[in-house]
Design an enzyme around this catalytic site. Structure first.
Site, PDB file in Angstrom:
ATOM      1  N   GLU A  63       6.939  29.402 -14.962  1.00  0.00           N
ATOM      2  CA  GLU A  63       7.919  30.033 -16.102  1.00  0.00           C
ATOM      3  C   GLU A  63       8.027  29.585 -17.565  1.00  0.00           C
ATOM      4  O   GLU A  63       7.873  30.255 -18.487  1.00  0.00           O
ATOM      5  CB  GLU A  63       9.454  30.388 -15.484  1.00  0.00           C
ATOM      6  CG  GLU A  63       9.484  31.243 -14.384  1.00  0.00           C
ATOM      7  CD  GLU A  63       9.251  30.600 -12.907  1.00  0.00           C
ATOM      8  OE1 GLU A  63       8.786  29.377 -13.011  1.00  0.00           O
ATOM      9  OE2 GLU A  63       9.226  31.426 -12.023  1.00  0.00           O
ATOM     10  N   HIS A 132      20.515  33.217  -7.207  1.00  0.00           N
ATOM     11  CA  HIS A 132      19.662  34.554  -7.225  1.00  0.00           C
ATOM     12  C   HIS A 132      20.695  35.525  -7.716  1.00  0.00           C
ATOM     13  O   HIS A 132      19.928  36.664  -7.790  1.00  0.00           O
ATOM     14  CB  HIS A 132      18.902  34.842  -6.014  1.00  0.00           C
ATOM     15  CG  HIS A 132      17.679  34.222  -6.102  1.00  0.00           C
ATOM     16  ND1 HIS A 132      17.550  32.957  -6.058  1.00  0.00           N
ATOM     17  CD2 HIS A 132      16.415  34.924  -5.506  1.00  0.00           C
ATOM     18  CE1 HIS A 132      16.117  32.539  -5.810  1.00  0.00           C
ATOM     19  NE2 HIS A 132      15.404  33.629  -5.504  1.00  0.00           N
TER      20      HIS A 132
HETATM   21  C1  LIG Z   1      11.553  29.645 -10.075  1.00  0.00           C
HETATM   22  C2  LIG Z   1      11.238  30.735  -9.250  1.00  0.00           C
HETATM   23  N1  LIG Z   1      10.374  31.812  -9.659  1.00  0.00           N
HETATM   24  C3  LIG Z   1      10.235  32.834  -8.679  1.00  0.00           C
HETATM   25  C4  LIG Z   1      10.831  32.939  -7.829  1.00  0.00           C
HETATM   26  C5  LIG Z   1      10.382  34.147  -6.741  1.00  0.00           C
HETATM   27  N2  LIG Z   1       9.666  33.897  -5.370  1.00  0.00           N
HETATM   28  C6  LIG Z   1      10.391  33.806  -4.436  1.00  0.00           C
HETATM   29  S1  LIG Z   1       9.161  33.203  -3.107  1.00  0.00           S
HETATM   30  C7  LIG Z   1       8.241  33.383  -4.057  1.00  0.00           C
HETATM   31  C8  LIG Z   1       6.503  33.002  -3.716  1.00  0.00           C
HETATM   32  C9  LIG Z   1       6.469  31.515  -3.400  1.00  0.00           C
HETATM   33  O1  LIG Z   1       5.200  31.343  -3.016  1.00  0.00           O
HETATM   34  P1  LIG Z   1       4.788  30.009  -2.287  1.00  0.00           P
HETATM   35  O2  LIG Z   1       5.109  28.792  -2.943  1.00  0.00           O
HETATM   36  O3  LIG Z   1       3.245  30.222  -1.900  1.00  0.00           O
HETATM   37  O4  LIG Z   1       5.544  30.073  -0.645  1.00  0.00           O
HETATM   38  P2  LIG Z   1       5.521  31.468   0.486  1.00  0.00           P
HETATM   39  O5  LIG Z   1       6.509  32.387   0.113  1.00  0.00           O
HETATM   40  O6  LIG Z   1       3.990  31.809   0.353  1.00  0.00           O
HETATM   41  O7  LIG Z   1       5.967  30.585   1.751  1.00  0.00           O
HETATM   42  C10 LIG Z   1       8.442  33.775  -5.568  1.00  0.00           C
HETATM   43  C11 LIG Z   1       7.527  33.919  -6.622  1.00  0.00           C
HETATM   44  C12 LIG Z   1      11.812  32.074  -7.150  1.00  0.00           C
HETATM   45  N3  LIG Z   1      12.343  32.002  -5.981  1.00  0.00           N
HETATM   46  N4  LIG Z   1      11.814  30.933  -7.935  1.00  0.00           N
END
Ligand SMILES: Cc1ncc(C[n+]2csc(CCOP(=O)(O)OP(=O)(O)O)c2C)c(N)n1
Ligand SMILES: Cc1ncc(C[n+]2csc(CCOP(=O)(O)OP(=O)(O)O)c2C)c(N)n1
Ligand SMILES: [Mg+2]
Ligand SMILES: [Mg+2]
Lengths: 356, 316, 356, 316
Positions: A63, A132
């Site tokens: 971000e 959130h």
């Molecule tokens: C700082 C932040 N940005 C965006 C999000 C929204 N978000 C929640 S899970 C996720 C994806 C995370 O991807 P990854 O680290 O690959 O984990 P996975 O869900 O694949 O297990 C996002 C973008 C968040 N929770 N926190």
């Protein structure tokens, strides 16, 4: 003749983006999940298909860096719109927003503009909880150099987003998740709504209720119920948080003699206090009652739906507070009978589906 | 090792069944919070946690159920939390995205991606400063590796040679977005290696491989080695958030999905299991089902928490 | 008998750190430049030599990560103190401070404390400018779960830092650069000062002036000059920003009937507004004048010393504002003659040397 | 190339003399803002900027004088800014830590470390999207490389193959803190390489080496290559902030300081210069001195800015 039809606010936002992109090829859109099948609650659906992947982008989970990159693009002739699905994620880019975006033009004595729009979503789905579901408008509203808006109607959602994109300054555009699904009249044509004007949604004589974002919906419900019971309140949709349109608010308070502010965030240090302060300073002699804030308790949002019931003030809470504050003898039963919710307390509309 | 394999299998199966049960009951709309299921990724959680001792610590994030259960977190407290009950591990404040079981060494999971990675490093630092023999493992996704705070954390952990095991579950996606849309053509563990970590890259659906890797990493860490970073290739079978399968959305290539389904970590280990008599497998299933039924019953019967309790949680 | 001597606030802070580290071996200190020859304006000098490099640390330039690491240490039995030489740098770690530190205990229903102290420095050196002279207390004060303090005296600087370190919650401890060089009476012994109590620095009948941090110094000067001219103001040193000690403030306003708030930050959305709002709500009937805020203009700090002259309100500004506000007929010449500065406007004391 | 060498020498010498003049006059307390001098590091600024065209862009940070001047920024506007005057490049709002000269393609410098690195990537992105043939260079220190936002920026630049030249001036210190106290035992350019950058590591006090490296990087970037990251070993001769030499503080080993003083980039190039007749060197010095005297005189005589102007700068 202006063509108007009913669409949801999510659709109104999508349409604003589409029209702004058609109108100005420098406009670009970026955010985590912008082109994905859910399209940020439907607000970006189809835009990548329409404008291609050189104007509509997904992005890494980064971000602060990405906000800086958008600022860099903005000072170099583009007009980026960046989206965060939760305002909570914007805490990661406070540095770029506050240190750079808000100050770049000022630091360089007006030589460079930063035409950046930051869409951030506040409010609740099911069980979003402490990290959130924050509503951080007050943090941004304190920062000179930013503009901050919180539209509540479909008309404003579209018009203020177009205005924000056309504006030469960084604008924090705050959407409430519970407004996305509400349908109302929205013109088909592109148009803009000023970023610095409050609007009186309902006239009234007994008190001025200034509300932000989804609290406007609750305030209008409360006002209607109170009107049935002989209490006639004016409801002002503040719409912009920075600058605050204190003129409209003060004008109204001078007429009604009472001020209630309904905010979506924590009470202490929130923007409701700023309005109370501004009114107390400038319309002191007109206030017949002490001003009142209706806002969240000074606690992070809990997750359990049992715990959110009393956490978020709704129309009934607001009506109660107003009635008590004005010293009315309306009974609680009167209010409850008029404002009883038939939907669960943790969904905005019956069609709403969790978890988001 | 024979018994170990059986234990690993049981732990994976149990997690799988718990999450399936959550998915099945989710439509009732009584679990009113997001759930990020780990179905398909159980081997990473189980393989790593099997290599840890109880005194060691684990952090996780939004997709925490498997890690929490693998580390020994209470199933009852987890389900009660998802149902928003007083008996929940956060007494209803947290929901599925906030898990903790201090007793079990599960030190916390929260949904801001990247948020717990520095905390894990800090916990390892504290252990070092306090002279405790503890390893801290932190689970995070491929997407999370993009966050600057993770890069910052790795540098500090290596600089101070802290006993941290970084576990990156590379399931190729962050929500609906493919790795190649978010990251340059680079190797995640390669970046970690360039920052000075010991690294391993492995098949995250092979629980034995994960266990072996984690065991050797943990043993090195106990002997004062620089941090370890293990990248585990794996795949999420259900949707990013919620109970469903969302293959119809088409954001992931069909054959990719099929390939990974075929590589199911539970099924793969089962084929290597040598349990005699075979009924014991059915007994295992049965015991798990019973435990789960009971935990759900408890959660459903749990007390509803009170708004008035909240204030006491804020300051200590 | 308590031994007391005059030391600077920088020394008072250093002593607080030293005594807190002696008292509790879990206390550790970290920050960019903590062990360097300048020792964070002298506030950390000699501490690494005394406590060794396993309790006193320098750190990488990585504010968000390092804050998270300190939170991790705090929830694991340590009591870290992290220092940022400018509060502006803390914008990089808003995520960890607001999403994690403020909420960790709450999210987990009280199971884990976060005994973390974040020292941040506000205010001005020479020409620090837009990104190095912000005063962001309002952003932190809005966040449930944080405590925020701004001591103004040497006594409080020491006592509140010790209290903050002993406290089980995250405390944002805000120092003003211009206070560091001021000497006053500080006891030798370790002691603590409550984190939630304002203090009346000067009693008065005509108005209540609530001031924060360095503005307390200016307010006391203003009060003295006004007293000579027959205007008798009460000066309250707010000391804590979250929680605000509204009781002491409201009590005073009830006696004086007038409220002026002097803050070190921008007026709009600042903490001064919160005090005005709180007083307006609870002591409405007692106010004989509208409340007044004296704060920075809603502009980032300029750098040129020509431009800072009128940017920062000083004792003279404050005295003028108070006199005008109370409708006094004191002449400007009277005030100027009493409050004329013999030091340049951009240094706190004659001994102060730029650039910092 | 002969003339090039002379031009490079002249540019370095000019920067050196400007900064020495600032240092000399600083005690008068009329430049009331922090100054971070680049004395000793001129070769990086001059070598890189010589490889850029006017249309190309440059960003920098707190230690910006050399970069600003090397890119062609107005000396008068810079000094007026440091004196807080109306004629300054930021009309007095910025001071030494905020430099800009749009005309010269110097796009901005601000003091939050790391703050301009993503901006440079964004500017390169905009150039790409607008079909402009521009390279953007960004200067930053070894310390700045520790910031997560830099890591995030590099990933995005590589992912989108943007025309960015990352220039890391590794002067071994961030303020008083040695690299080894802040970073794990890793190579900065090695980390950048693992993220997919083309990298070069070189003697940053050899202006010809810097120039050659930058020229080949810029030419590749114009042809659509992935980003370049060049790490330049160099050394700051004066204190971190302010006009003085602070060797007496002892935070840097004496022989290290001596070694680097001996490696002065200006002196080194001078020994390779073949200027005939030798008077031309004196003429060059003289012309530079005159320009500097004049610029200081202008700055001192400049108008004082007004508080009332400030409001107009905030919103556009
Ligand atoms: C700082 C932040 N940005 C965006 C999000 C929204 N978000 C929640 S899970 C996720 C994806 C995370 O991807 P990854 O680290 O690959 O984990 P996975 O869900 O694949 O297990 C996002 C973008 C968040 N929770 N926190
Ligand atoms: C975000 C942030 N943190 C801390 C500082 C304070 N600071 C100013 S310059 C500096 C050192 C930068 O070191 P480096 O990047 O190596 O550049 P150098 O000064 O050596 O040229 C620091 C820590 C800052 N300006 N911004
Ligand atoms: Mg993933
Ligand atoms: Mg350096």
């Amino acid at each position: 003749m202006v063509e108007i039809r009913q669409i949801t606010q999510a659709e109104a936002i999508r349409e604003a983006l589409e029209q702004a992109m058609l109108e100005d090829e420098r406009v670009m859109l970026i955010g985590e999940g912008v082109p994905d099948p859910k399209g940020i609650f439907g607000t970006t659906s189809g835009l990548q298909e329409k404008f291609g992947n050189s104007r509509v982008f997904d992005m890494p989970l980064a971000e602060n860096g990405m906000t800086g990159i958008c600022i860099g693009a903005a000072i170099s002739g583009m007009r980026p719109v960046i989206v965060h699905q939760r305002i909570d994620f914007a805490l990661l880019c406070m540095d770029q927003l506050v240190n750079n975006a808000a100050k770049w033009r000022y630091m360089f004595a007006g030589q460079v503009n930063v035409p950046l729009v930051v869409r951030v979503i506040v409010g609740r789905g099911w069980g979003q909880g402490p990290q959130h579901a924050q509503s951080l408008q007050a943090m941004f509203a304190h920062v000179p150099g930013l503009k901050v808006v919180m539209p509540s109607s479909g008309y404003d959602a579209k018009g203020m987003l177009i205005a924000a994109i056309r504006d030469n300054n960084p604008v924090i555009y705050i959407e409430h998740r519970w407004l996305h699904g509400i349908s109302d009249d929205v013109p088909c044509e592109p148009y803009s709504v000023p970023l610095d004007k409050a609007v009186i949604r309902r006239s009234g004589r007994h008190a001025t209720v200034v509300a932000f974002s989804f609290m406007v919906v609750e305030a209008l419900l409360a006002a209607k119920a109170l009107a049935d019971l002989g209490i006639d309140v004016e409801v002002i949709d503040a719409r912009s948080v920075r600058p605050l349109d204190m003129e409209t608010i003060v004008e109204s308070v001078k007429r009604t003699g009472a001020l209630i502010v309904a905010d979506t965030s924590w009470k202490t240090g929130g923007i409701a206090g700023e309005i109370v302060a501004g009114v107390s300073e400038t319309a002191f002699g007109f206030l017949r009652h002490p001003p009142l804030r209706v806002a969240l308790p000074d606690l992070p949002a809990p997750t359990s739906h049992h715990l959110t019931r009393d956490y978020y003030p709704d129309a009934l809470c607001l009506a109660r507070a107003i009635a008590t504050h004005l010293g009315s003898d309306v009974t609680d039963a009167d209010l409850v009978s008029r404002l009883f919710r038939t939907t669960p307390h943790d969904v905005p509309q019956r069609e709403f589906r969790g978890p988001f | 090792m024979k018994n170990d394999i059986e234990a690993l299998y049981r732990d994976m199966l149990r997690i799988r069944r718990v999450e399936e049960a959550i998915a099945d009951r989710y439509a009732a709309q009584e679990m009113r919070c997001p759930v990020h299921l780990s179905i398909g990724q159980e081997a990473v959680a189980v393989g790593v946690c099997a290599a840890l001792e109880k005194k060691d610590g684990v952090f996780s994030s939004h997709r925490a159920h498997a890690h929490y259960l693998a580390k020994g977190g209470s199933l009852k407290a987890m389900l009660a939390e998802i149902y928003g009950k007083e008996e929940g591990c956060c007494k209803g404040v947290g929901g599925s995205m906030h898990m903790i079981d201090l007793e079990a060494g599960f030190l916390g999971a929260v949904p801001i991606v990247g948020a717990t990675v520095p905390l894990a490093v800090g916990a390892a630092w504290a252990a070092r400063l306090r002279g405790e023999d503890k390893v801290i493992a932190v689970f995070f996704g491929d997407g999370t590796f993009e966050e600057g705070a993770v890069f910052e954390s790795i540098n500090f952990a290596v600089l101070h040679r802290l006993p941290v095991l970084f576990v990156c579950e590379n399931n190729l996606y962050a929500c609906y977005t493919r790795l190649s849309t978010r990251q340059a053509d680079r190797s995640i563990h390669g970046v970690a290696a360039s920052c000075g970590c010991n690294t391993m890259s492995l098949d995250g659906n092979d629980v034995l491989a994960v266990y072996d890797a984690a065991r050797s990493a943990v043993s090195d860490l106990r002997n004062g080695s620089t941090p370890y970073f293990i990248e585990c290739a794996t795949y999420r079978i259900r949707e990013h958030c919620g109970p469903n399968i969302d293959d119809e959305l088409g954001y992931r290539p069909k054959d990719e999905v099929e390939e990974w389904k075929a590589a199911c970590p539970v099924a793969r280990l089962q084929s290597r299991l040598d349990i005699q008599p075979r009924d014991r497998l059915a007994d295992m299933e049965h015991a798990i089902t019973q435990e789960i039924e009971e935990a759900f019953a408890c959660a459903l019967a749990g007390k509803t928490p009170n708004q008035t309790d909240l204030e006491g949680y804020l300051y200590g």
